[in-house]
Design a protein around this motif. Structure first.
Motif, PDB file in Angstrom:
ATOM      1  N   THR A  10       0.826  -1.196   0.000  1.00 54.69           N
ATOM      2  CA  THR A  10       0.000   0.000   0.000  1.00 54.69           C
ATOM      3  C   THR A  10       0.863   1.250   0.000  1.00 54.69           C
ATOM      4  O   THR A  10       2.012   1.232   0.421  1.00 54.69           O
ATOM      5  CB  THR A  10      -0.901   0.026   1.244  1.00 54.69           C
ATOM      6  OG1 THR A  10      -0.067   0.075   2.405  1.00 54.69           O
ATOM      7  CG2 THR A  10      -1.778  -1.195   1.303  1.00 54.69           C
ATOM      8  N   ASP A  55      -6.930  -3.401   3.636  1.00 51.97           N
ATOM      9  CA  ASP A  55      -7.408  -2.097   4.106  1.00 51.97           C
ATOM     10  C   ASP A  55      -8.895  -2.218   4.432  1.00 51.97           C
ATOM     11  O   ASP A  55      -9.702  -2.511   3.548  1.00 51.97           O
ATOM     12  CB  ASP A  55      -7.189  -1.044   3.016  1.00 51.97           C
ATOM     13  CG  ASP A  55      -7.472   0.375   3.498  1.00 51.97           C
ATOM     14  OD1 ASP A  55      -8.424   0.558   4.285  1.00 51.97           O
ATOM     15  OD2 ASP A  55      -6.746   1.293   3.076  1.00 51.97           O
ATOM     16  N   ARG A  79      -4.584   0.011  -7.433  1.00 45.65           N
ATOM     17  CA  ARG A  79      -4.021  -1.263  -6.972  1.00 45.65           C
ATOM     18  C   ARG A  79      -4.375  -2.411  -7.910  1.00 45.65           C
ATOM     19  O   ARG A  79      -4.217  -3.582  -7.569  1.00 45.65           O
ATOM     20  CB  ARG A  79      -4.521  -1.572  -5.562  1.00 45.65           C
ATOM     21  CG  ARG A  79      -4.133  -0.521  -4.536  1.00 45.65           C
ATOM     22  CD  ARG A  79      -4.378  -1.014  -3.128  1.00 45.65           C
ATOM     23  NE  ARG A  79      -4.240   0.055  -2.146  1.00 45.65           N
ATOM     24  CZ  ARG A  79      -4.175  -0.147  -0.841  1.00 45.65           C
ATOM     25  NH1 ARG A  79      -4.236  -1.385  -0.363  1.00 45.65           N
ATOM     26  NH2 ARG A  79      -4.061   0.870  -0.002  1.00 45.65           N
ATOM     27  N   THR A 138      -7.085  -6.271  -0.082  1.00 47.36           N
ATOM     28  CA  THR A 138      -5.977  -5.323   0.051  1.00 47.36           C
ATOM     29  C   THR A 138      -5.438  -5.265   1.470  1.00 47.36           C
ATOM     30  O   THR A 138      -4.333  -4.775   1.693  1.00 47.36           O
ATOM     31  CB  THR A 138      -6.441  -3.908  -0.339  1.00 47.36           C
ATOM     32  OG1 THR A 138      -7.423  -3.460   0.611  1.00 47.36           O
ATOM     33  CG2 THR A 138      -7.039  -3.894  -1.732  1.00 47.36           C
ATOM     34  N   THR A 151      -3.531   6.575   1.374  1.00 51.54           N
ATOM     35  CA  THR A 151      -4.402   6.131   0.291  1.00 51.54           C
ATOM     36  C   THR A 151      -5.101   7.327  -0.339  1.00 51.54           C
ATOM     37  O   THR A 151      -5.067   8.445   0.189  1.00 51.54           O
ATOM     38  CB  THR A 151      -5.457   5.142   0.805  1.00 51.54           C
ATOM     39  OG1 THR A 151      -6.378   5.846   1.655  1.00 51.54           O
ATOM     40  CG2 THR A 151      -4.817   4.003   1.576  1.00 51.54           C
ATOM     41  N   GLU A 206      -8.727   4.184  -5.519  1.00 49.49           N
ATOM     42  CA  GLU A 206      -7.608   3.474  -4.897  1.00 49.49           C
ATOM     43  C   GLU A 206      -7.567   2.016  -5.350  1.00 49.49           C
ATOM     44  O   GLU A 206      -6.489   1.465  -5.621  1.00 49.49           O
ATOM     45  CB  GLU A 206      -7.729   3.556  -3.375  1.00 49.49           C
ATOM     46  CG  GLU A 206      -6.615   2.865  -2.611  1.00 49.49           C
ATOM     47  CD  GLU A 206      -5.262   3.546  -2.764  1.00 49.49           C
ATOM     48  OE1 GLU A 206      -4.238   2.854  -2.583  1.00 49.49           O
ATOM     49  OE2 GLU A 206      -5.218   4.758  -3.066  1.00 49.49           O
TER      50      GLU A 206
END
Length: 312
Positions: A11, A75, A55, A73, A15, A51
């Protein structure tokens, strides 16, 4: 569809959701620039989708949003959105997903603000205002300690893109598109005609950013989904019941409002003949919500305008 196993992609330090919310913060006042609730929720979901695109989890074209990889992820603000998209058997447009996931906007904001506090990027104070940490956040996250806040760091990059000639990276292009869709850029920067034209150009250079910003704009102008899904009418207190309430005769206003809240719920309105309606928010839970989120949804400007005319 790819397997949900395997290591999550590394990451960024901050973000897109982090940086978008930091861009909305008015550092002088300590509060966030006011964006209507629906618009803000759509924009926050758009930042999360942006985001995910950076990714390489999703992509989008003019007609549909495409799942590329359903690997989590790690997150908590992103993975519930990715899971929803991955579990949907049919393809839908970016606007569809922005609107469908808008109800998650508040939870994403809460999780992001808590994360920024833990990272020592933000400090939250009584009264519902925020301050930005200097130096410490960079020492924690970037291995250096310049005298610059995270919001200044983001806004400096955006400013260079708007007022300079360099093109922003895809993430900054998405932030510019989102803040422009929320009509906040003009509150952050003084935009003349040339700068405004530059913003319009930058909003078109990144396909995913353009698709998400268009989805947000279209959602605000004409939502595909019914907004009433997320709200209900505020109940109106019967004037007859109000006048017959025993607490009125006794002059016990706290007991009166407590009894009305018990009957009508924590939010209700009273319409006085030939007067403006009054909306009441009762109970500790409702007022905790007002304390935390009220500045995003409520305003006192209309009430204070007359005072400003008299006292300046």
């Amino acid at each position: 569809m790819s397997s949900a196993t395997g290591a999550a992609a590394p990451t960024k330090t901050l973000t897109l959701v982090d940086e978008f919310l930091l861009t909305l913060l008015n550092e002088d006042a300590g509060y966030f620039h006011q964006v209507p609730g629906w618009d803000l929720n759509c924009a926050v979901v758009g930042a999360a989708m942006g985001e995910l695109s950076l990714r390489s989890r999703i992509d989008t074209d003019v007609e549909s949003l495409i799942l590329l990889d359903d690997t989590p992820t790690g997150d908590p603000a992103l993975d519930p959105i990715l899971e929803k998209i991955a579990n949907e058997p049919s393809r839908h447009s970016a606007q569809y997903w922005v609107e469908r996931l808008a109800i998650r906007g508040e939870s994403i904001i809460d999780a992001t603000l808590e994360r920024l506090v833990l990272l020592k990027v933000l400090e939250h104070h009584d009264g519902g205002f925020w301050t930005l940490a200097r130096a410490g956040w960079q020492a924690n996250l970037r291995g250096q300690a310049d005298d610059e806040t995270a919001a200044e760091f983001v806004k400096t990059r955006i400013s260079r893109a708007i007022f300079g000639e360099e093109l922003p990276d895809p993430g900054d292009a998405i932030i510019i598109s989102l803040t422009n869709a929320c009509d906040v850029l003009r509150l952050i920067f003084q935009l003349d005609d040339e700068a405004a034209a530059r913003v319009e150009h930058l909003c078109k250079i990144d396909l995913i950013g353009r698709a998400i910003a268009d989805a947000i704009t279209d959602s605000v102008a004409g939502p595909l989904l019914r907004r009433s899904t997320f709200a209900k009418a505020i109940p109106v207190v019967s004037l007859i019941k109000l006048l017959r309430n025993p607490h009125v005769r006794r002059g016990n206003l706290p007991a009166l409002f407590a009894s009305l809240a018990e009957e009508y719920g924590p939010v209700f309105q009273i319409k006085v003949p030939f007067g403006q309606r009054m909306i009441f928010l009762c109970g500790p839970r409702t007022n905790r919500w007002v304390h935390r989120h009220g500045r995003m949804y409520l305003r006192a400007r209309d009430y204070l305008e007359e005072f400003e005319k008299v006292y300046g």
